[in-house]
Motif scaffolding. Sequence first.
Motif, PDB file in Angstrom:
ATOM      1  N   GLY A  70       0.771  -1.234   0.000  1.00  9.96           N
ATOM      2  CA  GLY A  70       0.000   0.000   0.000  1.00  9.96           C
ATOM      3  C   GLY A  70       0.800   1.281   0.000  1.00  9.96           C
ATOM      4  N   PHE A  71       2.136   1.172   0.038  1.00 10.78           N
ATOM      5  CA  PHE A  71       2.953   2.381  -0.006  1.00 10.78           C
ATOM      6  C   PHE A  71       3.023   2.894  -1.444  1.00 10.78           C
ATOM      7  CE2 PHE A  71       4.560   0.066   3.724  1.00 10.78           C
ATOM      8  CZ  PHE A  71       4.370   1.047   4.687  1.00 10.78           C
ATOM      9  N   ARG A  72       2.943   4.204  -1.596  1.00  7.52           N
ATOM     10  CA  ARG A  72       2.878   4.794  -2.928  1.00  7.52           C
ATOM     11  C   ARG A  72       4.143   5.554  -3.296  1.00  7.52           C
ATOM     12  NH1 ARG A  72      -1.671   9.180  -4.953  1.00  7.52           N
ATOM     13  NH2 ARG A  72      -1.091   9.194  -7.162  1.00  7.52           N
ATOM     14  N   TYR A  73       4.621   6.385  -2.378  1.00  5.87           N
ATOM     15  CA  TYR A  73       5.795   7.210  -2.660  1.00  5.87           C
ATOM     16  C   TYR A  73       7.007   6.655  -1.908  1.00  5.87           C
ATOM     17  CZ  TYR A  73       2.368  10.427  -4.592  1.00  5.87           C
ATOM     18  OH  TYR A  73       1.354  10.986  -5.336  1.00  5.87           O
ATOM     19  N   ILE A  74       7.746   5.797  -2.583  1.00  7.94           N
ATOM     20  CA  ILE A  74       8.895   5.111  -1.987  1.00  7.94           C
ATOM     21  C   ILE A  74      10.167   5.843  -2.402  1.00  7.94           C
ATOM     22  CG2 ILE A  74      10.176   2.936  -1.884  1.00  7.94           C
ATOM     23  CD1 ILE A  74       7.450   1.574  -2.649  1.00  7.94           C
ATOM     24  N   ALA A  75      10.873   6.380  -1.429  1.00  6.86           N
ATOM     25  CA  ALA A  75      12.084   7.149  -1.715  1.00  6.86           C
ATOM     26  C   ALA A  75      13.323   6.298  -1.471  1.00  6.86           C
ATOM     27  CB  ALA A  75      12.138   8.399  -0.853  1.00  6.86           C
ATOM     28  N   GLY A  76      14.205   6.250  -2.452  1.00  8.22           N
ATOM     29  CA  GLY A  76      15.512   5.636  -2.278  1.00  8.22           C
ATOM     30  C   GLY A  76      16.493   6.698  -1.805  1.00  8.22           C
ATOM     31  N   ILE A  77      17.401   6.322  -0.893  1.00  5.81           N
ATOM     32  CA  ILE A  77      18.343   7.293  -0.318  1.00  5.81           C
ATOM     33  C   ILE A  77      19.745   6.704  -0.311  1.00  5.81           C
ATOM     34  CG2 ILE A  77      18.871   8.746   1.678  1.00  5.81           C
ATOM     35  CD1 ILE A  77      15.957   8.238   2.570  1.00  5.81           C
ATOM     36  N   ASP A  78      20.723   7.490  -0.740  1.00  8.78           N
ATOM     37  CA  ASP A  78      22.124   7.073  -0.699  1.00  8.78           C
ATOM     38  C   ASP A  78      23.007   8.312  -0.599  1.00  8.78           C
ATOM     39  OD1 ASP A  78      24.278   5.386  -0.632  1.00  8.78           O
ATOM     40  OD2 ASP A  78      24.245   4.865  -2.758  1.00  8.78           O
ATOM     41  N   GLU A  79      24.269   8.081  -0.221  1.00  8.87           N
ATOM     42  CA  GLU A  79      25.203   9.195  -0.107  1.00  8.87           C
ATOM     43  C   GLU A  79      26.467   8.930  -0.911  1.00  8.87           C
ATOM     44  OE1 GLU A  79      28.239   8.567   1.460  1.00  8.87           O
ATOM     45  OE2 GLU A  79      27.593   6.533   1.923  1.00  8.87           O
ATOM     46  N   ALA A  80      27.218   9.992  -1.141  1.00 12.91           N
ATOM     47  CA  ALA A  80      28.511   9.890  -1.817  1.00 12.91           C
ATOM     48  C   ALA A  80      29.506  10.767  -1.072  1.00 12.91           C
ATOM     49  CB  ALA A  80      28.394  10.362  -3.269  1.00 12.91           C
ATOM     50  N   GLY A  81      30.708  10.246  -0.886  1.00 19.16           N
ATOM     51  CA  GLY A  81      31.755  11.071  -0.313  1.00 19.16           C
ATOM     52  C   GLY A  81      32.055  10.848   1.145  1.00 19.16           C
ATOM     53  N   ARG A  82      31.897   9.623   1.631  1.00 16.93           N
ATOM     54  CA  ARG A  82      32.283   9.351   3.025  1.00 16.93           C
ATOM     55  C   ARG A  82      33.800   9.309   3.187  1.00 16.93           C
ATOM     56  NH1 ARG A  82      28.978   5.063   6.688  1.00 16.93           N
ATOM     57  NH2 ARG A  82      26.879   5.457   5.939  1.00 16.93           N
ATOM     58  N   GLY A  83      34.476   8.737   2.205  1.00 24.00           N
ATOM     59  CA  GLY A  83      35.898   8.455   2.358  1.00 24.00           C
ATOM     60  C   GLY A  83      36.891   9.545   2.009  1.00 24.00           C
ATOM     61  N   PRO A  84      36.552  10.524   1.173  1.00 31.44           N
ATOM     62  CA  PRO A  84      37.540  11.525   0.749  1.00 31.44           C
ATOM     63  C   PRO A  84      38.100  12.359   1.900  1.00 31.44           C
ATOM     64  CG  PRO A  84      35.654  11.545  -0.704  1.00 31.44           C
ATOM     65  CD  PRO A  84      35.282  10.680   0.451  1.00 31.44           C
ATOM     66  N   LEU A  85      39.230  12.978   1.647  1.00 36.03           N
ATOM     67  CA  LEU A  85      39.870  13.859   2.621  1.00 36.03           C
ATOM     68  C   LEU A  85      39.363  15.286   2.498  1.00 36.03           C
ATOM     69  CD1 LEU A  85      43.585  12.687   2.173  1.00 36.03           C
ATOM     70  CD2 LEU A  85      41.793  11.709   3.624  1.00 36.03           C
ATOM     71  N   ALA A  86      38.690  15.588   1.416  1.00 34.04           N
ATOM     72  CA  ALA A  86      38.216  16.953   1.178  1.00 34.04           C
ATOM     73  C   ALA A  86      36.842  16.928   0.525  1.00 34.04           C
ATOM     74  CB  ALA A  86      39.196  17.699   0.272  1.00 34.04           C
ATOM     75  N   GLY A  87      36.129  18.043   0.686  1.00 34.11           N
ATOM     76  CA  GLY A  87      34.820  18.184   0.070  1.00 34.11           C
ATOM     77  C   GLY A  87      33.697  17.722   0.980  1.00 34.11           C
ATOM     78  N   PRO A  88      32.466  18.015   0.586  1.00 34.33           N
ATOM     79  CA  PRO A  88      31.303  17.658   1.399  1.00 34.33           C
ATOM     80  C   PRO A  88      30.929  16.187   1.243  1.00 34.33           C
ATOM     81  CG  PRO A  88      30.570  18.632  -0.648  1.00 34.33           C
ATOM     82  CD  PRO A  88      32.086  18.670  -0.673  1.00 34.33           C
TER      83      PRO A  88
END
Length: 256
Positions: A70-88
Amino acid sequence: MEKFTIGEIEQQLFGKEEVNNEFLKALKKDSRKGVQKLVLKWERQEEQKKQVHEQFVNMTSFERKYRSEGFRYIAGIDEAGRGPLAGPVVAGAVILPENFYLPGLNDSKKLTESKRDEYFEVIMSEALAVGVGLISAAEIDEINILQASKKAMLSAVNQLGITPDFLLIDAVKLDTPYPFEALIKGDSRSISIAAASIIAKVTRDRLMKELSIEFPPYGFGANMGYGTAEHLRAIKEHGVTDHHRKTFAPVREYIQ
Protein backbone atom coordinates in the motif's frame (compact mmCIF):
# COMPACT_ATOMS: atom_id res chain seq x y z
CA MET A 1 15.21 -14.90 -49.55
CA GLU A 2 16.76 -12.05 -51.42
CA LYS A 3 20.54 -12.16 -51.15
CA PHE A 4 21.59 -9.23 -48.95
CA THR A 5 25.13 -7.90 -48.72
CA ILE A 6 27.00 -8.20 -45.40
CA GLY A 7 26.54 -4.46 -44.86
CA GLU A 8 22.79 -4.65 -45.49
CA ILE A 9 22.46 -7.57 -43.09
CA GLU A 10 24.35 -5.68 -40.40
CA GLN A 11 21.99 -2.74 -40.84
CA GLN A 12 18.97 -5.06 -40.57
CA LEU A 13 20.29 -6.69 -37.38
CA PHE A 14 21.66 -3.69 -35.52
CA GLY A 15 19.76 -0.77 -36.99
CA LYS A 16 16.31 -1.81 -35.79
CA GLU A 17 14.59 -2.37 -32.45
CA GLU A 18 13.19 -5.74 -33.52
CA VAL A 19 14.42 -8.32 -36.00
CA ASN A 20 12.01 -10.50 -37.99
CA ASN A 21 12.18 -14.19 -36.98
CA GLU A 22 11.94 -15.43 -40.56
CA PHE A 23 14.83 -13.15 -41.51
CA LEU A 24 16.89 -14.63 -38.66
CA LYS A 25 16.11 -18.20 -39.71
CA ALA A 26 17.23 -17.41 -43.23
CA LEU A 27 20.47 -15.84 -41.98
CA LYS A 28 21.32 -18.95 -39.97
CA LYS A 29 21.17 -20.96 -43.19
CA ASP A 30 23.41 -18.52 -45.03
CA SER A 31 26.78 -20.19 -45.64
CA ARG A 32 28.82 -16.97 -45.63
CA LYS A 33 31.17 -16.73 -42.62
CA GLY A 34 30.62 -12.98 -42.38
CA VAL A 35 26.88 -13.55 -41.99
CA GLN A 36 27.37 -16.16 -39.27
CA LYS A 37 29.68 -13.80 -37.37
CA LEU A 38 26.98 -11.11 -37.49
CA VAL A 39 24.33 -13.55 -36.28
CA LEU A 40 26.57 -14.63 -33.39
CA LYS A 41 27.27 -11.00 -32.48
CA TRP A 42 23.54 -10.23 -32.56
CA GLU A 43 22.71 -13.23 -30.35
CA ARG A 44 25.32 -12.17 -27.80
CA GLN A 45 23.92 -8.65 -27.79
CA GLU A 46 20.39 -9.97 -27.26
CA GLU A 47 21.57 -12.19 -24.39
CA GLN A 48 23.24 -9.20 -22.78
CA LYS A 49 20.04 -7.17 -23.16
CA LYS A 50 18.10 -10.01 -21.53
CA GLN A 51 20.52 -10.14 -18.59
CA VAL A 52 20.38 -6.36 -18.12
CA HIS A 53 16.56 -6.50 -18.18
CA GLU A 54 16.50 -9.33 -15.63
CA GLN A 55 18.90 -7.43 -13.39
CA PHE A 56 16.67 -4.36 -13.51
CA VAL A 57 13.58 -6.43 -12.68
CA ASN A 58 15.40 -8.03 -9.75
CA MET A 59 16.32 -4.56 -8.49
CA THR A 60 12.62 -3.59 -8.35
CA SER A 61 11.78 -6.34 -5.84
CA PHE A 62 11.76 -4.06 -2.77
CA GLU A 63 9.75 -1.38 -4.57
CA ARG A 64 7.22 -3.99 -5.69
CA LYS A 65 7.03 -5.49 -2.19
CA TYR A 66 6.22 -2.20 -0.49
CA ARG A 67 3.84 -1.05 -3.21
CA SER A 68 1.92 -4.30 -2.68
CA GLU A 69 1.62 -3.29 0.98
CA GLY A 70 0.00 0.00 0.00
CA PHE A 71 2.95 2.38 -0.01
CA ARG A 72 2.88 4.79 -2.93
CA TYR A 73 5.80 7.21 -2.66
CA ILE A 74 8.89 5.11 -1.99
CA ALA A 75 12.08 7.15 -1.72
CA GLY A 76 15.51 5.64 -2.28
CA ILE A 77 18.34 7.29 -0.32
CA ASP A 78 22.12 7.07 -0.70
CA GLU A 79 25.20 9.19 -0.11
CA ALA A 80 28.51 9.89 -1.82
CA GLY A 81 31.76 11.07 -0.31
CA ARG A 82 32.28 9.35 3.02
CA GLY A 83 35.90 8.46 2.36
CA PRO A 84 37.54 11.52 0.75
CA LEU A 85 39.87 13.86 2.62
CA ALA A 86 38.22 16.95 1.18
CA GLY A 87 34.82 18.18 0.07
CA PRO A 88 31.30 17.66 1.40
CA VAL A 89 29.35 14.47 1.89
CA VAL A 90 26.33 14.57 -0.44
CA ALA A 91 23.13 12.55 -0.24
CA GLY A 92 20.44 11.96 -2.82
CA ALA A 93 16.80 11.02 -2.32
CA VAL A 94 14.70 9.88 -5.28
CA ILE A 95 11.07 8.85 -5.73
CA LEU A 96 10.63 7.00 -9.04
CA PRO A 97 7.34 6.40 -10.85
CA GLU A 98 6.04 2.83 -10.80
CA ASN A 99 6.62 2.33 -14.54
CA PHE A 100 10.20 3.70 -14.50
CA TYR A 101 12.59 1.69 -16.69
CA LEU A 102 16.27 2.44 -17.14
CA PRO A 103 18.17 -0.73 -18.10
CA GLY A 104 21.72 -0.69 -16.79
CA LEU A 105 20.84 1.38 -13.73
CA ASN A 106 23.13 0.27 -10.91
CA ASP A 107 25.37 1.42 -8.09
CA SER A 108 26.96 4.65 -9.37
CA LYS A 109 30.46 3.36 -8.57
CA LYS A 110 30.00 0.56 -11.11
CA LEU A 111 29.19 2.97 -13.96
CA THR A 112 31.42 5.14 -16.11
CA GLU A 113 31.28 8.90 -15.67
CA SER A 114 29.56 9.34 -19.04
CA LYS A 115 26.94 6.70 -18.09
CA ARG A 116 26.35 8.38 -14.72
CA ASP A 117 25.86 11.74 -16.45
CA GLU A 118 23.46 10.17 -18.93
CA TYR A 119 21.43 8.43 -16.21
CA PHE A 120 21.49 11.59 -14.06
CA GLU A 121 19.62 13.49 -16.78
CA VAL A 122 17.06 10.67 -17.21
CA ILE A 123 16.44 10.44 -13.46
CA MET A 124 16.11 14.22 -13.07
CA SER A 125 13.66 14.26 -15.98
CA GLU A 126 11.51 11.24 -15.08
CA ALA A 127 11.59 10.98 -11.27
CA LEU A 128 8.53 12.10 -9.34
CA ALA A 129 10.81 13.90 -6.89
CA VAL A 130 14.53 14.42 -6.27
CA GLY A 131 16.18 15.84 -3.15
CA VAL A 132 19.83 16.60 -2.39
CA GLY A 133 21.47 17.11 1.02
CA LEU A 134 24.99 18.44 1.53
CA ILE A 135 27.14 18.61 4.68
CA SER A 136 30.38 20.60 4.54
CA ALA A 137 33.84 19.42 5.56
CA ALA A 138 33.73 21.75 8.58
CA GLU A 139 30.52 20.17 9.86
CA ILE A 140 31.88 16.69 9.18
CA ASP A 141 34.74 17.59 11.52
CA GLU A 142 32.24 18.74 14.16
CA ILE A 143 29.86 15.77 14.20
CA ASN A 144 31.88 12.94 12.50
CA ILE A 145 31.36 11.42 9.07
CA LEU A 146 28.67 8.88 10.03
CA GLN A 147 26.47 11.52 11.65
CA ALA A 148 27.16 13.89 8.75
CA SER A 149 26.09 11.20 6.25
CA LYS A 150 22.86 10.63 8.16
CA LYS A 151 22.21 14.37 8.38
CA ALA A 152 22.77 14.73 4.62
CA MET A 153 20.31 11.89 3.98
CA LEU A 154 17.63 13.46 6.18
CA SER A 155 18.22 16.79 4.45
CA ALA A 156 17.80 15.13 1.04
CA VAL A 157 14.48 13.63 2.16
CA ASN A 158 13.33 17.05 3.36
CA GLN A 159 14.18 18.52 -0.07
CA LEU A 160 11.79 16.17 -1.87
CA GLY A 161 8.81 17.99 -3.32
CA ILE A 162 6.62 15.02 -2.42
CA THR A 163 6.25 13.60 1.09
CA PRO A 164 7.43 9.98 0.97
CA ASP A 165 5.54 7.25 2.79
CA PHE A 166 8.40 4.73 2.81
CA LEU A 167 12.20 4.95 2.64
CA LEU A 168 14.70 2.49 1.16
CA ILE A 169 18.09 3.48 2.59
CA ASP A 170 21.56 2.28 1.67
CA ALA A 171 23.01 0.55 4.75
CA VAL A 172 22.25 3.02 7.57
CA LYS A 173 19.28 3.47 9.87
CA LEU A 174 17.86 6.95 10.21
CA ASP A 175 15.93 8.68 12.98
CA THR A 176 12.91 9.48 10.84
CA PRO A 177 9.11 9.50 11.18
CA TYR A 178 8.82 7.46 7.99
CA PRO A 179 8.88 3.66 7.93
CA PHE A 180 12.04 2.41 6.25
CA GLU A 181 14.26 -0.52 5.41
CA ALA A 182 18.06 -0.22 5.48
CA LEU A 183 19.61 -2.44 2.81
CA ILE A 184 23.24 -3.55 2.87
CA LYS A 185 24.65 -2.86 -0.62
CA GLY A 186 21.30 -1.28 -1.37
CA ASP A 187 22.65 0.66 -4.36
CA SER A 188 23.00 -2.62 -6.26
CA ARG A 189 19.74 -4.15 -4.93
CA SER A 190 17.18 -1.37 -5.37
CA ILE A 191 16.57 0.87 -8.37
CA SER A 192 15.46 3.72 -6.10
CA ILE A 193 18.67 3.59 -4.06
CA ALA A 194 20.74 3.19 -7.25
CA ALA A 195 19.07 6.30 -8.68
CA ALA A 196 19.81 8.18 -5.44
CA SER A 197 23.45 7.06 -5.58
CA ILE A 198 23.77 8.54 -9.08
CA ILE A 199 22.21 11.84 -8.02
CA ALA A 200 24.56 12.03 -5.02
CA LYS A 201 27.69 10.98 -6.91
CA VAL A 202 27.20 13.23 -9.95
CA THR A 203 26.24 16.22 -7.79
CA ARG A 204 29.31 15.77 -5.60
CA ASP A 205 31.69 15.19 -8.52
CA ARG A 206 30.50 18.38 -10.19
CA LEU A 207 31.04 20.32 -6.97
CA MET A 208 34.58 18.95 -6.68
CA LYS A 209 35.31 19.95 -10.27
CA GLU A 210 34.20 23.48 -9.44
CA LEU A 211 36.53 23.46 -6.40
CA SER A 212 39.39 22.30 -8.62
CA ILE A 213 39.18 25.59 -10.52
CA GLU A 214 39.64 27.52 -7.28
CA PHE A 215 42.30 25.16 -5.90
CA PRO A 216 44.15 23.71 -8.93
CA PRO A 217 47.18 22.16 -7.13
CA TYR A 218 45.04 19.60 -5.29
CA GLY A 219 43.60 17.91 -8.39
CA PHE A 220 40.05 17.80 -7.00
CA GLY A 221 38.61 17.46 -10.52
CA ALA A 222 40.37 14.11 -10.93
CA ASN A 223 40.64 12.70 -7.40
CA MET A 224 37.32 14.06 -6.07
CA GLY A 225 39.01 14.72 -2.74
CA TYR A 226 40.33 11.20 -2.19
CA GLY A 227 43.83 10.74 -0.81
CA THR A 228 45.78 10.13 -4.00
CA ALA A 229 49.55 10.61 -4.08
CA GLU A 230 49.08 13.87 -6.01
CA HIS A 231 46.57 15.15 -3.45
CA LEU A 232 48.75 14.26 -0.45
CA ARG A 233 51.74 15.89 -2.11
CA ALA A 234 49.70 19.09 -2.68
CA ILE A 235 48.64 19.15 0.97
CA LYS A 236 52.27 18.83 2.02
CA GLU A 237 53.40 21.59 -0.34
CA HIS A 238 50.46 24.02 -0.18
CA GLY A 239 48.80 23.26 3.13
CA VAL A 240 45.21 22.50 4.07
CA THR A 241 42.20 24.36 2.62
CA ASP A 242 38.85 25.12 4.26
CA HIS A 243 37.43 22.24 2.24
CA HIS A 244 39.67 19.62 3.85
CA ARG A 245 38.40 17.38 6.64
CA LYS A 246 40.81 18.25 9.42
CA THR A 247 39.84 15.31 11.63
CA PHE A 248 40.79 12.78 8.94
CA ALA A 249 44.18 11.25 9.76
CA PRO A 250 46.24 12.10 6.63
CA VAL A 251 45.06 15.73 6.76
CA ARG A 252 45.47 16.05 10.52
CA GLU A 253 49.17 15.22 10.22
CA TYR A 254 49.81 18.40 8.19
CA ILE A 255 48.00 20.81 10.53
CA GLN A 256 50.42 22.83 12.63
